[in-house]
Motif scaffolding. Structure first.
Motif, PDB file in Angstrom:
ATOM      1  N   VAL A 127       0.850  -1.195   0.000  1.00  0.00           N
ATOM      2  CA  VAL A 127       0.000   0.000   0.000  1.00  0.00           C
ATOM      3  C   VAL A 127       0.887   1.247   0.000  1.00  0.00           C
ATOM      4  CG1 VAL A 127      -2.038  -1.025   1.060  1.00  0.00           C
ATOM      5  CG2 VAL A 127      -0.200  -0.192   2.525  1.00  0.00           C
ATOM      6  N   PHE A 128       0.307   2.341  -0.512  1.00  0.00           N
ATOM      7  CA  PHE A 128       1.036   3.594  -0.619  1.00  0.00           C
ATOM      8  C   PHE A 128       0.224   4.716   0.023  1.00  0.00           C
ATOM      9  CE2 PHE A 128       1.485   1.100  -4.546  1.00  0.00           C
ATOM     10  CZ  PHE A 128       2.816   0.718  -4.421  1.00  0.00           C
ATOM     11  N   GLY A 129       0.944   5.684   0.554  1.00  0.00           N
ATOM     12  CA  GLY A 129       0.341   6.927   1.006  1.00  0.00           C
ATOM     13  C   GLY A 129       1.095   8.073   0.371  1.00  0.00           C
ATOM     14  N   ILE A 130       0.452   8.846  -0.497  1.00  0.00           N
ATOM     15  CA  ILE A 130       1.121   9.912  -1.245  1.00  0.00           C
ATOM     16  C   ILE A 130       0.375  11.224  -1.022  1.00  0.00           C
ATOM     17  CG2 ILE A 130       1.929  10.669  -3.515  1.00  0.00           C
ATOM     18  CD1 ILE A 130       1.745   7.752  -4.421  1.00  0.00           C
ATOM     19  N   ALA A 131       1.116  12.275  -0.715  1.00  0.00           N
ATOM     20  CA  ALA A 131       0.497  13.588  -0.509  1.00  0.00           C
ATOM     21  C   ALA A 131       1.455  14.677  -0.968  1.00  0.00           C
ATOM     22  CB  ALA A 131       0.131  13.796   0.956  1.00  0.00           C
ATOM     23  N   LEU A 132       0.900  15.736  -1.543  1.00  0.00           N
ATOM     24  CA  LEU A 132       1.678  16.901  -1.963  1.00  0.00           C
ATOM     25  C   LEU A 132       0.988  18.164  -1.472  1.00  0.00           C
ATOM     26  CD1 LEU A 132       1.853  14.746  -4.634  1.00  0.00           C
ATOM     27  CD2 LEU A 132       3.524  16.487  -5.281  1.00  0.00           C
ATOM     28  N   ALA A 133       1.784  19.159  -1.147  1.00  0.00           N
ATOM     29  CA  ALA A 133       1.245  20.456  -0.726  1.00  0.00           C
ATOM     30  C   ALA A 133       2.253  21.530  -1.097  1.00  0.00           C
ATOM     31  CB  ALA A 133       0.960  20.480   0.772  1.00  0.00           C
ATOM     32  N   THR A 134       1.790  22.763  -1.192  1.00  0.00           N
ATOM     33  CA  THR A 134       2.662  23.881  -1.538  1.00  0.00           C
ATOM     34  C   THR A 134       2.451  25.027  -0.570  1.00  0.00           C
ATOM     35  OG1 THR A 134       3.386  25.343  -3.337  1.00  0.00           O
ATOM     36  CG2 THR A 134       1.012  24.943  -3.142  1.00  0.00           C
ATOM     37  N   ARG A 135       3.488  25.818  -0.379  1.00  0.00           N
ATOM     38  CA  ARG A 135       3.385  26.986   0.498  1.00  0.00           C
ATOM     39  C   ARG A 135       4.139  28.145  -0.124  1.00  0.00           C
ATOM     40  NH1 ARG A 135       2.417  28.664   5.703  1.00  0.00           N
ATOM     41  NH2 ARG A 135       3.591  30.515   6.276  1.00  0.00           N
ATOM     42  N   ARG A 146      -0.077   9.658   5.743  1.00  0.00           N
ATOM     43  CA  ARG A 146      -0.455   8.612   6.703  1.00  0.00           C
ATOM     44  C   ARG A 146      -1.939   8.299   6.605  1.00  0.00           C
ATOM     45  NH1 ARG A 146       2.577  11.693  10.399  1.00  0.00           N
ATOM     46  NH2 ARG A 146       0.662  12.213  11.515  1.00  0.00           N
ATOM     47  N   THR A 147      -2.746   9.333   6.411  1.00  0.00           N
ATOM     48  CA  THR A 147      -4.186   9.121   6.281  1.00  0.00           C
ATOM     49  C   THR A 147      -4.506   8.309   5.037  1.00  0.00           C
ATOM     50  OG1 THR A 147      -4.632  11.225   7.399  1.00  0.00           O
ATOM     51  CG2 THR A 147      -6.426  10.272   6.104  1.00  0.00           C
ATOM     52  N   ARG A 148      -3.849   8.645   3.924  1.00  0.00           N
ATOM     53  CA  ARG A 148      -4.073   7.893   2.689  1.00  0.00           C
ATOM     54  C   ARG A 148      -3.601   6.449   2.833  1.00  0.00           C
ATOM     55  NH1 ARG A 148      -7.846   8.829  -0.114  1.00  0.00           N
ATOM     56  NH2 ARG A 148      -6.931   7.219  -1.420  1.00  0.00           N
ATOM     57  N   LEU A 149      -2.499   6.237   3.535  1.00  0.00           N
ATOM     58  CA  LEU A 149      -1.981   4.884   3.735  1.00  0.00           C
ATOM     59  C   LEU A 149      -2.993   4.031   4.488  1.00  0.00           C
ATOM     60  CD1 LEU A 149       0.768   3.249   3.350  1.00  0.00           C
ATOM     61  CD2 LEU A 149       1.116   3.721   5.781  1.00  0.00           C
ATOM     62  N   ALA A 150      -3.584   4.591   5.544  1.00  0.00           N
ATOM     63  CA  ALA A 150      -4.574   3.848   6.328  1.00  0.00           C
ATOM     64  C   ALA A 150      -5.810   3.523   5.490  1.00  0.00           C
ATOM     65  CB  ALA A 150      -4.965   4.656   7.565  1.00  0.00           C
ATOM     66  N   VAL A 189       5.836  10.408   0.663  1.00  0.00           N
ATOM     67  CA  VAL A 189       5.455   9.098   0.148  1.00  0.00           C
ATOM     68  C   VAL A 189       5.766   8.052   1.217  1.00  0.00           C
ATOM     69  CG1 VAL A 189       5.791   7.360  -1.639  1.00  0.00           C
ATOM     70  CG2 VAL A 189       5.944   9.793  -2.220  1.00  0.00           C
ATOM     71  N   ILE A 190       4.769   7.267   1.589  1.00  0.00           N
ATOM     72  CA  ILE A 190       4.940   6.178   2.551  1.00  0.00           C
ATOM     73  C   ILE A 190       4.595   4.872   1.852  1.00  0.00           C
ATOM     74  CG2 ILE A 190       4.346   5.291   4.843  1.00  0.00           C
ATOM     75  CD1 ILE A 190       3.307   8.012   5.585  1.00  0.00           C
ATOM     76  N   VAL A 191       5.445   3.870   2.016  1.00  0.00           N
ATOM     77  CA  VAL A 191       5.218   2.547   1.446  1.00  0.00           C
ATOM     78  C   VAL A 191       5.182   1.545   2.589  1.00  0.00           C
ATOM     79  CG1 VAL A 191       6.056   0.773  -0.134  1.00  0.00           C
ATOM     80  CG2 VAL A 191       6.411   3.192  -0.669  1.00  0.00           C
ATOM     81  N   GLY A 192       4.228   0.635   2.547  1.00  0.00           N
ATOM     82  CA  GLY A 192       4.125  -0.384   3.584  1.00  0.00           C
ATOM     83  C   GLY A 192       3.350  -1.592   3.100  1.00  0.00           C
ATOM     84  N   THR A 193       3.216  -2.559   3.969  1.00  0.00           N
ATOM     85  CA  THR A 193       2.461  -3.770   3.661  1.00  0.00           C
ATOM     86  C   THR A 193       1.262  -3.867   4.585  1.00  0.00           C
ATOM     87  OG1 THR A 193       4.410  -4.987   2.889  1.00  0.00           O
ATOM     88  CG2 THR A 193       2.529  -6.295   3.591  1.00  0.00           C
TER      89      THR A 193
END
Length: 295
Positions: free
Chosen positions: A180-188, A222-226, A265-269
């Motif tokens: 599973v992946f958790g991917i997020a982007l933001a700009t400031r 982390r939210t997307r990963l869950a 980017v978070i990668v896990g099982t």
């Protein structure tokens, strides 16, 4: 594997299935593996046999991000509520592409696993690298394995865990559900409030704008990963690692200033517990046979 996974299963079929002494199917009469000797022994000890190395790859052109101009004084990290979804954020097109590219490479590796009659892929390595002709190459590589059991999963599982960690997971009553992946982007926008704190003359102090930026993208990832793990029916996630990339780009809309783009980017099982109700916890009692003769 002697216990049935919590996920639905399909029959392995009659003769030739693991468990009847025939071993895993070998279409070419042999198989190859990316496992080390220690990993190979651990996987075999957990009741699985390697059936071949698998590979999935996809090359994507990365261009349109969905972000136009500078955010100005507005920023997702200044208190605005941003939905945790790659389909409703300012970077939505880019995030969707990142998910699609990884998912496509993974699905091709899973297809190769299915062609080998494998039940899953262990020791998965996911790599993202620049392609010489342009774009990014997403590559998934691992070793397909097959359980010595008549219980077959509906679809092959995928796991980044090494052979030893995979064996520990199975012996502990858990089974991988999928990568599973958790991917997020933001700009400031780097406005005057952050600019004056980022120069060396500002002394030792926190640049709270930058802190909120990286905290925001990590939380979203982390939210997307869950959420991705829950879709696969997992009870939890064993995380492989988290990457954070912060890039600088010029902002011409508001003078000689800059914007910071952060990507996490978070990668896990994703893992699920299988039924151990018929097996008591703790060490099993030893069976002792008396050797002395009775008179």
């Amino acid at each position: 594997m002697t216990q049935e996974p919590r996920s639905p299963a399909r029959n392995a079929g009659p003769a030739g299935a693991p468990g009847d002494g025939s071993g895993p199917p070998r279409p070419d009469g042999t198989w190859n593996s990316g496992l080390s000797a220690e990993e190979f022994a651990a996987v075999k000890g957990a009741g699985f046999d390697p059936v071949g190395q698998v590979l999935g790859t996809a090359v994507f052109t990365i261009g349109y991000t969905g972000v136009w101009g500078c955010p100005g004084s507005w920023s997702a990290t200044d208190g605005a509520t941003v939905p945790s979804s790659p389909w409703s954020s300012s970077f939505a097109p880019l995030v969707r592409t990142m998910y699609a590219a990884r998912g496509l490479a993974l699905s091709r590796a899973v297809a190769e696993c299915g062609a080998l009659a494998g039940d899953g892929i262990v020791a998965v390595e996911l790599r993202v690298a620049e392609f010489p002709a342009g774009g990014l190459e997403f590559t998934v590589r691992g070793t397909a394995v097959r359980a010595r059991s008549r219980i077959r999963p509906r679809r092959p599982f995928t796991s980044h865990l090494s052979g030893q960690d995979f064996a520990r997971l199975v012996h502990g009553g858990w089974i991988p559900a999928g990568l599973v992946f958790g991917i997020a982007l933001a700009t400031r926008h780097d406005d005057w409030r952050t600019s004056r704190r980022a120069v060396w003359t500002a002394g030792n102090q926190e640049v709270d704008g930058y802190t909120r930026l990286i905290g925001h993208v990590r939380h979203e990832a982390r939210t997307r990963l869950a959420l991705e793990a829950a879709k696969q029916g997992g009870d939890g996630v064993v995380v492989n690692g988290m990457e954070l990339h912060v890039r600088e780009r010029e902002c011409t809309t508001y003078g000689n200033t800059r914007d910071l783009d952060a990507e996490a980017v978070i990668v896990g099982t994703s893992v699920a517990r299988f039924d151990r109700s018929r097996r008591p916890d703790g060490p099993q009692p030893l069976t002792i046979m008396r050797l002395e003769r009775e008179h």
